[in-house]
Write a protein that holds these residues in place. Structure first.
Motif, PDB file in Angstrom:
ATOM      1  N   ASN A 112       0.800  -1.224   0.000  1.00 22.93           N
ATOM      2  CA  ASN A 112       0.000   0.000   0.000  1.00 22.93           C
ATOM      3  C   ASN A 112       0.828   1.267   0.000  1.00 22.93           C
ATOM      4  OD1 ASN A 112      -2.377  -1.400   0.010  1.00 22.93           O
ATOM      5  ND2 ASN A 112      -2.375  -1.572   2.245  1.00 22.93           N
ATOM      6  N   GLN A 113       1.929   1.235   0.768  1.00 23.55           N
ATOM      7  CA  GLN A 113       2.667   2.479   0.927  1.00 23.55           C
ATOM      8  C   GLN A 113       3.839   2.587  -0.029  1.00 23.55           C
ATOM      9  OE1 GLN A 113       3.552   2.385   5.081  1.00 23.55           O
ATOM     10  NE2 GLN A 113       1.552   3.157   5.649  1.00 23.55           N
ATOM     11  N   PHE A 114       4.475   1.438  -0.316  1.00 15.42           N
ATOM     12  CA  PHE A 114       5.613   1.513  -1.219  1.00 15.42           C
ATOM     13  C   PHE A 114       5.146   1.459  -2.668  1.00 15.42           C
ATOM     14  CE2 PHE A 114       9.226  -0.287  -3.533  1.00 15.42           C
ATOM     15  CZ  PHE A 114      10.138   0.704  -3.275  1.00 15.42           C
ATOM     16  N   LYS A 115       4.417   0.366  -2.975  1.00 11.87           N
ATOM     17  CA  LYS A 115       3.830   0.312  -4.315  1.00 11.87           C
ATOM     18  C   LYS A 115       2.461   0.937  -4.193  1.00 11.87           C
ATOM     19  CE  LYS A 115       5.910  -4.127  -5.203  1.00 11.87           C
ATOM     20  NZ  LYS A 115       5.591  -5.515  -4.926  1.00 11.87           N
ATOM     21  N   GLU A 116       2.223   1.929  -4.998  1.00 11.10           N
ATOM     22  CA  GLU A 116       0.916   2.563  -4.909  1.00 11.10           C
ATOM     23  C   GLU A 116      -0.112   1.731  -5.649  1.00 11.10           C
ATOM     24  OE1 GLU A 116       1.642   6.440  -6.423  1.00 11.10           O
ATOM     25  OE2 GLU A 116       3.203   6.651  -4.915  1.00 11.10           O
ATOM     26  N   GLU A 117      -1.278   1.783  -5.120  1.00  9.77           N
ATOM     27  CA  GLU A 117      -2.383   1.092  -5.766  1.00  9.77           C
ATOM     28  C   GLU A 117      -2.620   1.724  -7.132  1.00  9.77           C
ATOM     29  OE1 GLU A 117      -7.071   0.420  -5.049  1.00  9.77           O
ATOM     30  OE2 GLU A 117      -5.948   1.625  -3.630  1.00  9.77           O
ATOM     31  N   GLN A 118      -2.760   0.890  -8.158  1.00  4.72           N
ATOM     32  CA  GLN A 118      -2.924   1.433  -9.508  1.00  4.72           C
ATOM     33  C   GLN A 118      -4.394   1.747  -9.790  1.00  4.72           C
ATOM     34  OE1 GLN A 118      -0.385   1.688 -12.220  1.00  4.72           O
ATOM     35  NE2 GLN A 118       0.903   1.768 -10.415  1.00  4.72           N
ATOM     36  N   SER A 119      -5.003   2.440  -8.880  1.00  3.08           N
ATOM     37  CA  SER A 119      -6.422   2.748  -9.075  1.00  3.08           C
ATOM     38  C   SER A 119      -6.559   3.967  -9.983  1.00  3.08           C
ATOM     39  CB  SER A 119      -7.092   3.023  -7.739  1.00  3.08           C
ATOM     40  OG  SER A 119      -6.585   4.211  -7.203  1.00  3.08           O
ATOM     41  N   MET A 120      -7.772   4.155 -10.457  1.00  2.00           N
ATOM     42  CA  MET A 120      -8.039   5.269 -11.365  1.00  2.00           C
ATOM     43  C   MET A 120      -7.727   6.608 -10.684  1.00  2.00           C
ATOM     44  SD  MET A 120      -8.841   5.310 -14.406  1.00  2.00           S
ATOM     45  CE  MET A 120      -8.646   6.804 -15.332  1.00  2.00           C
ATOM     46  N   ASP A 121      -8.114   6.710  -9.417  1.00  2.00           N
ATOM     47  CA  ASP A 121      -7.890   7.964  -8.680  1.00  2.00           C
ATOM     48  C   ASP A 121      -6.404   8.296  -8.616  1.00  2.00           C
ATOM     49  OD1 ASP A 121     -10.485   8.467  -8.233  1.00  2.00           O
ATOM     50  OD2 ASP A 121     -10.547   7.506  -6.253  1.00  2.00           O
ATOM     51  N   ASN A 122      -5.607   7.273  -8.313  1.00  4.42           N
ATOM     52  CA  ASN A 122      -4.173   7.500  -8.175  1.00  4.42           C
ATOM     53  C   ASN A 122      -3.534   7.857  -9.508  1.00  4.42           C
ATOM     54  OD1 ASN A 122      -4.265   7.088  -5.521  1.00  4.42           O
ATOM     55  ND2 ASN A 122      -3.414   5.014  -5.552  1.00  4.42           N
ATOM     56  N   LEU A 123      -4.020   7.238 -10.574  1.00  4.77           N
ATOM     57  CA  LEU A 123      -3.432   7.518 -11.882  1.00  4.77           C
ATOM     58  C   LEU A 123      -3.808   8.916 -12.346  1.00  4.77           C
ATOM     59  CD1 LEU A 123      -3.930   4.142 -13.757  1.00  4.77           C
ATOM     60  CD2 LEU A 123      -1.851   5.075 -12.800  1.00  4.77           C
ATOM     61  N   LYS A 124      -5.023   9.305 -12.022  1.00 11.84           N
ATOM     62  CA  LYS A 124      -5.484  10.619 -12.467  1.00 11.84           C
ATOM     63  C   LYS A 124      -4.747  11.722 -11.701  1.00 11.84           C
ATOM     64  CE  LYS A 124     -10.083  10.347 -12.902  1.00 11.84           C
ATOM     65  NZ  LYS A 124     -11.430  10.732 -12.540  1.00 11.84           N
ATOM     66  N   ASP A 125      -4.640  11.538 -10.403  1.00 13.68           N
ATOM     67  CA  ASP A 125      -3.986  12.551  -9.583  1.00 13.68           C
ATOM     68  C   ASP A 125      -2.889  11.897  -8.762  1.00 13.68           C
ATOM     69  OD1 ASP A 125      -3.269  14.695  -8.129  1.00 13.68           O
ATOM     70  OD2 ASP A 125      -5.002  14.655  -6.796  1.00 13.68           O
ATOM     71  N   PRO A 126      -1.653  11.938  -9.285  1.00 10.76           N
ATOM     72  CA  PRO A 126      -0.558  11.270  -8.566  1.00 10.76           C
ATOM     73  C   PRO A 126      -0.331  11.862  -7.176  1.00 10.76           C
ATOM     74  CG  PRO A 126       0.117  11.962 -10.771  1.00 10.76           C
ATOM     75  CD  PRO A 126      -1.212  12.574 -10.521  1.00 10.76           C
ATOM     76  N   MET A 127      -0.759  13.103  -6.980  1.00  6.68           N
ATOM     77  CA  MET A 127      -0.524  13.761  -5.696  1.00  6.68           C
ATOM     78  C   MET A 127      -1.454  13.233  -4.601  1.00  6.68           C
ATOM     79  SD  MET A 127       1.862  15.860  -6.083  1.00  6.68           S
ATOM     80  CE  MET A 127       2.708  15.372  -7.563  1.00  6.68           C
ATOM     81  N   ARG A 128      -2.447  12.472  -4.988  1.00  2.00           N
ATOM     82  CA  ARG A 128      -3.467  12.043  -4.031  1.00  2.00           C
ATOM     83  C   ARG A 128      -2.841  11.262  -2.875  1.00  2.00           C
ATOM     84  NH1 ARG A 128      -6.588   7.526  -4.004  1.00  2.00           N
ATOM     85  NH2 ARG A 128      -8.512   7.712  -2.783  1.00  2.00           N
ATOM     86  N   VAL A 129      -1.930  10.365  -3.236  1.00  2.00           N
ATOM     87  CA  VAL A 129      -1.279   9.533  -2.216  1.00  2.00           C
ATOM     88  C   VAL A 129      -0.580  10.423  -1.184  1.00  2.00           C
ATOM     89  CG1 VAL A 129       0.334   7.646  -1.908  1.00  2.00           C
ATOM     90  CG2 VAL A 129      -0.911   7.876  -4.041  1.00  2.00           C
ATOM     91  N   VAL A 130       0.052  11.474  -1.687  1.00  2.00           N
ATOM     92  CA  VAL A 130       0.787  12.376  -0.794  1.00  2.00           C
ATOM     93  C   VAL A 130      -0.192  13.112   0.123  1.00  2.00           C
ATOM     94  CG1 VAL A 130       2.375  14.309  -0.721  1.00  2.00           C
ATOM     95  CG2 VAL A 130       2.534  12.661  -2.570  1.00  2.00           C
ATOM     96  N   ASN A 131      -1.249  13.598  -0.485  1.00  2.00           N
ATOM     97  CA  ASN A 131      -2.167  14.442   0.284  1.00  2.00           C
ATOM     98  C   ASN A 131      -2.956  13.671   1.325  1.00  2.00           C
ATOM     99  OD1 ASN A 131      -1.347  16.661  -1.134  1.00  2.00           O
ATOM    100  ND2 ASN A 131      -2.889  16.393  -2.723  1.00  2.00           N
ATOM    101  N   LEU A 132      -3.038  12.346   1.155  1.00  7.06           N
ATOM    102  CA  LEU A 132      -3.790  11.561   2.128  1.00  7.06           C
ATOM    103  C   LEU A 132      -3.004  11.331   3.412  1.00  7.06           C
ATOM    104  CD1 LEU A 132      -5.529   8.907  -0.142  1.00  7.06           C
ATOM    105  CD2 LEU A 132      -6.582  10.791   1.092  1.00  7.06           C
ATOM    106  N   GLN A 133      -1.712  11.628   3.377  1.00  6.80           N
ATOM    107  CA  GLN A 133      -0.885  11.379   4.560  1.00  6.80           C
ATOM    108  C   GLN A 133      -1.130  12.446   5.619  1.00  6.80           C
ATOM    109  OE1 GLN A 133       3.187   9.641   3.170  1.00  6.80           O
ATOM    110  NE2 GLN A 133       2.627  11.338   1.861  1.00  6.80           N
TER     111      GLN A 133
END
Lengths: 666, 253
Positions: free
Chosen positions: A460-481
């Motif tokens: 979950n944290q190292f390999k990001e989930e290849q979901s549509m949300d993550n692909l559309k907005d790569p910053m999403r993972v960062v902002n969720l922290q």
């Protein structure tokens, strides 16, 4: 005009609702913000046993700040607004709604309840029509007016009956609220009649004129002047102009020092808001005496001056970054930290080399044993040559050790350019730099083996989930922290809320070729800090969480296929000794390759006793860079093609004598 | 002839005006509820439109004069501080008294040149001074070119004010005018020199830049030594010794 078709609000039915809406629209957001700020503040209380020399003044400064936060104009206005609201509600609840005669309510007219059956309707109608029928009423002793009203009443009764029984009339009633079909739309004025046509009408006209001719232009011009006199990041245009001129004239021959930055920032016009008598020289002297930790006559003034300086420095930084001037940016961050820590790192070599130790609260420069080469926090906590008590020449060092253990350190795991949905970097694509890292305490040795991480952390944290949300907005993972929240607050700086809101690392992406900034500075302020509290064993067994940081590139990757070298510089805004430089390679390829390349430029921390560690100590903060160069050397065997490029840029990267030494010594 | 014409025109004008007012009162009487039949017909003299025109033109002229003045004043205010050397401030009265024919009054080589010219210095001296002036101008143009993208970024991001941006654009124009001025001066000394003076000036400029860097080496070294070595010699020597020993080990391997 005067025989208008308008209806006035004689019975004050409408205007209280109008006023209620007008007041509630700004009132509710402001109330929410006030309440949320109250809750936010109550969560935190940083108490440290160490009290600086000016503790009394600091305390009174913070108290007055909190007070001004709580009892400002906004709060007063909000309270006043709520009083008004309660008044209005009282008025509304006390006025009976008198419906106009045009309002048609068949049930009321027939004096029956709304769920009456047809039978009841019929009987009620018969009873009333008998009573009001023009032939049945004795009109002999009535005036013409009375006769008319009786007629009208009979017509109404008939209408009401039809509305409840006749199909078409009923439909009309349900659709338009009137049995006769659609009615003309009425316009009303939510003001009583006397204000518009009575003796008070001049009064209203004056109000209107005052509003349109005086208040509105004043508000607009005020706003416009405000917009014109401040820049986007809130500094005065004169200050921004001053910073711009400084950077146009930035001399590459001059060794930029923190002192220069303070001198330059002291010309800001913002200081005049504190006290109009402040000249740049006095501001400069105040700041310097503050970072030298000297006592001062007018401590309050000094704290006020110091408290706004970091904000000015951050806008200075933004302007410097637009000029791609790496030297200026790094020095501004140094000045920022110097002010936060109240530490003049350039007073002499002792301050400069021992800055990481001297930033700890209660450490006295005159007492520490400067013959020991304990220059970093890690050395103090881990590979100590002498006990901290002896080194710091103090009896009780527990609080100092605890404080330093809570300073967050970045331990990079992987750093590379990525394009969402691709496993390589195509030309002209929108890439971002992705940094995977651990936050650790300076007391943690080494870094955990990659295999020992928990599975869900890796997935979950190292390999990001290849979901549509993550692909559309790569910053999403960062902002969720979660936000970076400092566990130990430096004691000297007066404005603690500023430190809390601006803790983190400033990230600059620099081209290795010409040492110029290629991307506007971003702040790394979202990370998982839970690792700091782990013990060494837990850390190595890897109960750690991995955090992510990304910089979206504003320009697409180059057209030409090739290898481009960059450096990601992370500088902590608060502490010394938590900085890191990470080389990043942009390998632009045209065709997709089957196997994604393993990150050959893996990043490892320099071991304190190794050559890299020793050199790092020599060079102070740029600890990791030397290490990376070693990494490159070892990686040369694996990847011969990149050899030339690497050599070419490592040679260029020799800004100062010290760094040259470091490179030579390899 | 013409006076007659105007007179008749005025007459017809008043006539039409009268008919119009009559019509107006008539309609007012017809539609109005009150039955006041006061005749408001009144002839207006020829002076009225002329007065109107006069007032209009007067206001327009006053406005344009005022507007121009504020604009000039603003420009003066903008250029009152130098963009290139913030420490060096030029006072307006000094400049006006010296009668300098350079658009960039904040450039010291340009001031020196015009001073020498005023003193009727030797031609060789004047020529050297002109080359120096051109070199300074070149340096500034290059600086402006270099910083242009940064200024654009800052302006579009709203990080600097409108005035700063205008100031920058103005400096570009001033620098172009200065180049023209230099070319004109050069042409005065020798025909065709204006074509060769700029390459020479560029070389001079590069040389100066290089010299500045070389001259600063010692100073830089001293500052860095003060910062990283003086006072902590023991620690630093210790670290150096360790590095050396490790280096030897590596060489042995």
């Amino acid at each position: 005009m005067s025989q208008s078709r308008y209806e006035y609000d004689e019975n004050s039915e409408t205007w209280p609702y109008f006023a209620l809406t007008a007041i509630l629209v700004p009132l509710i957001p402001s109330t929410i913000s006030i309440i949320s700020s109250l809750f936010k503040k109550s969560n935190k209380s940083h108490k440290s046993s160490f009290s600086p020399y000016n503790a009394n003044y600091l305390q009174s400064f913070r108290n007055s700040q909190n007070r001004s936060k709580l009892f400002n104009l906004k709060t007063v206005l909000t309270i006043f607004g709520w009083i008004l609201i309660s008044g209005l509600l009282y008025i509304i609840s006390n006025t009976e709604t008198i419906l106009s005669e045009n309002h048609f309510d068949p049930w009321k007219i027939l004096e029956i309840s709304e769920n009456a059956t047809e039978k009841i309707i019929k009987t009620a109608y018969r009873k009333l029509s008998l009573k009001y029928h023009p032939d049945k009423v004795d009109t002999s002793s009535m005036t013409q007016e009375e006769i008319d009203s009786v007629d009208a009443a009979y017509v109404l009764i008939n209408k009401a009956y039809k509305a409840l029984t006749d199909e078409t009339v009923r439909e009309n009633f349900l659709k338009y609220g009137n049995p006769d079909g659609p009615v003309e739309i009425k316009h009303g004025i939510a003001l009583p009649h006397f204000l518009i046509e009575g003796a008070f009408s001049p009064f209203l006209v004056v109000i209107y004129i005052a509003f349109i001719a005086i208040v509105l232009p004043l508000l607009v011009s005020n706003w416009w002047n405000g917009v014109k006199s401040t820049t986007k990041n809130g500094t005065h245009v004169t200050t921004a102009d001053h910073f711009m001129k400084l950077l146009i004239n930035a001399s590459p021959t001059h060794v930029l020092l923190v002192d220069d930055i303070i001198k330059q920032v002291s010309h800001s016009v913002e200081y005049l808001n504190i006290n109009t008598a402040l000249t740049p020289d006095t501001v400069y002297n105040l700041i310097v005496s503050y970072i030298n930790r000297e006592t001062c006559k007018d401590e309050n003034l000094r704290l006020n001056v110091v408290a706004i300086t970091p904000k000015l420095l951050s806008s200075f930084l933004e302007i410097a970054a637009a000029f791609k001037n790496t030297d200026y940016c790094l020095k501004i961050v140094d000045a920022h930290r110097s002010i936060i820590q109240a530490l003049n790192i350039e007073k002499d070599a002792k301050h400069f080399t021992f800055k990481e130790i001297l930033q700890l609260p209660g450490v006295d420069v005159s007492k520490i044993d400067t013959n020991q080469s304990i220059l970093t926090l890690g050395k103090l906590l881990k590979n100590k040559t002498v006990t901290p008590e002896k080194f710091l020449n103090k009896d009780k060092v527990d609080t100092i050790i605890n404080y330093s253990k809570k300073i967050p350190i970045i331990e990079p795991i992987e750093c590379k350019f990525k394009v969402p949905g691709e496993d390589h970097l195509p030309p002209m694509s929108a890439a971002h730099v992705s940094l995977k890292f651990l936050i650790k305490s300076p007391a943690h040795k080494g870094k955990p083996d990659f295999k020992s991480f928990k599975k869900d952390v890796i997935n979950n944290q190292f390999k990001e989930e290849q979901s549509m949300d993550n692909l559309k907005d790569p910053m999403r993972v960062v902002n969720l922290q979660p936000n970076v929240e400092l566990l130990s607050i430096p004691p000297y700086f007066p404005d603690t809320s500023y430190i809390e809101q601006n803790s983190g690392w400033i990230a600059l992406l620099v081209s290795q070729r010409d040492n110029k900034i290629i991307e506007a500075p971003k702040i790394l302020n979202k990370a998982d800090l839970s690792n700091i509290n782990l013990t060494q064993d837990e850390f190595m067994e890897s109960k750690c969480n991995i955090s992510t940081f990304k910089i979206q590139l504003s320009t697409p990757t180059p057209k030409e296929v090739g290898v481009y070298h960059f450096r990601l510089i992370l500088r902590n805004l608060t502490y010394f000794g938590s900085d890191i430089d990470i080389p990043v390679v942009m390998n632009v390829e045209d065709k997709p390759i089957e196997k994604s390349k393993v990150d050959v430029y893996g990043i490892e921390d320099p071991d304190e006793d190794s050559i890299a560690g020793a050199m790092a100590q020599l060079r102070g903060e740029s600890v990791k860079r030397v290490e990376f160069k070693n990494e490159y050397e070892s990686s040369d065997d694996e990847d011969d093609e990149d050899n030339d490029d690497i050599v070419s840029w490592t040679d260029i990267d020799t800004d100062t004598e010290v760094e040259e030494d470091a490179v030579d010594s390899k | 002839m013409s006076s007659e014409n105007t007179a008749s025109f005025a007459e017809s004008a008043t006539e039409t005006f009268e008919t119009f007012t009559e019509y107006a009162t008539a309609t007012a009487n017809a539609t109005g509820n009150e039955t006041t039949t006061e005749n408001i017909t009144k002839s207006i003299s020829l002076a009225t439109p002329l007065l109107y025109l006069g007032v209009l033109i007067f206001t327009l002229i006053t406005f344009s004069i005022y507007h121009r003045r504020t604009k000039v004043h603003q420009l003066q205010k903008l250029t009152s501080s130098s963009l290139f050397n913030p420490e060096y401030e030029i006072k307006a009265e000094d400049v006006l008294s010296a009668n300098i024919d350079t658009p960039t009054i904040d450039s010291i080589p340009a001031l020196i040149y015009s001073d020498l010219k005023e003193l009727n210095a030797h031609e060789k001296m004047l020529k050297t001074s002109l080359v120096q002036r051109a070199a300074e101008s070149m340096r500034r143009i290059i600086k402006l070119k270099e910083t242009e993208p940064s200024i654009m970024i800052l302006y579009t991001k709203g990080l600097i004010g409108d005035d700063s941006f205008k100031r920058y654009q103005m400096q570009v124009k001033l620098q172009d005018a200065e180049m023209m001025e230099i070319a004109k001066e050069a042409e005065n000394y020798k025909q065709g020199w204006s074509r060769t003076i700029f390459p020479i000036a560029q070389e001079v400029m590069m040389n100066q830049a290089l010299r500045r860097r070389i001259n600063s080496i010692n100073e830089r070294k001293k500052i860095m030594e003060n910062l990283t070595y003086k006072g902590v010699e023991n620690v630093m020597d210790d670290i150096k010794a360790r590095i050396d020993s490790i280096k030897i080990n590596i060489v042995k391997k």
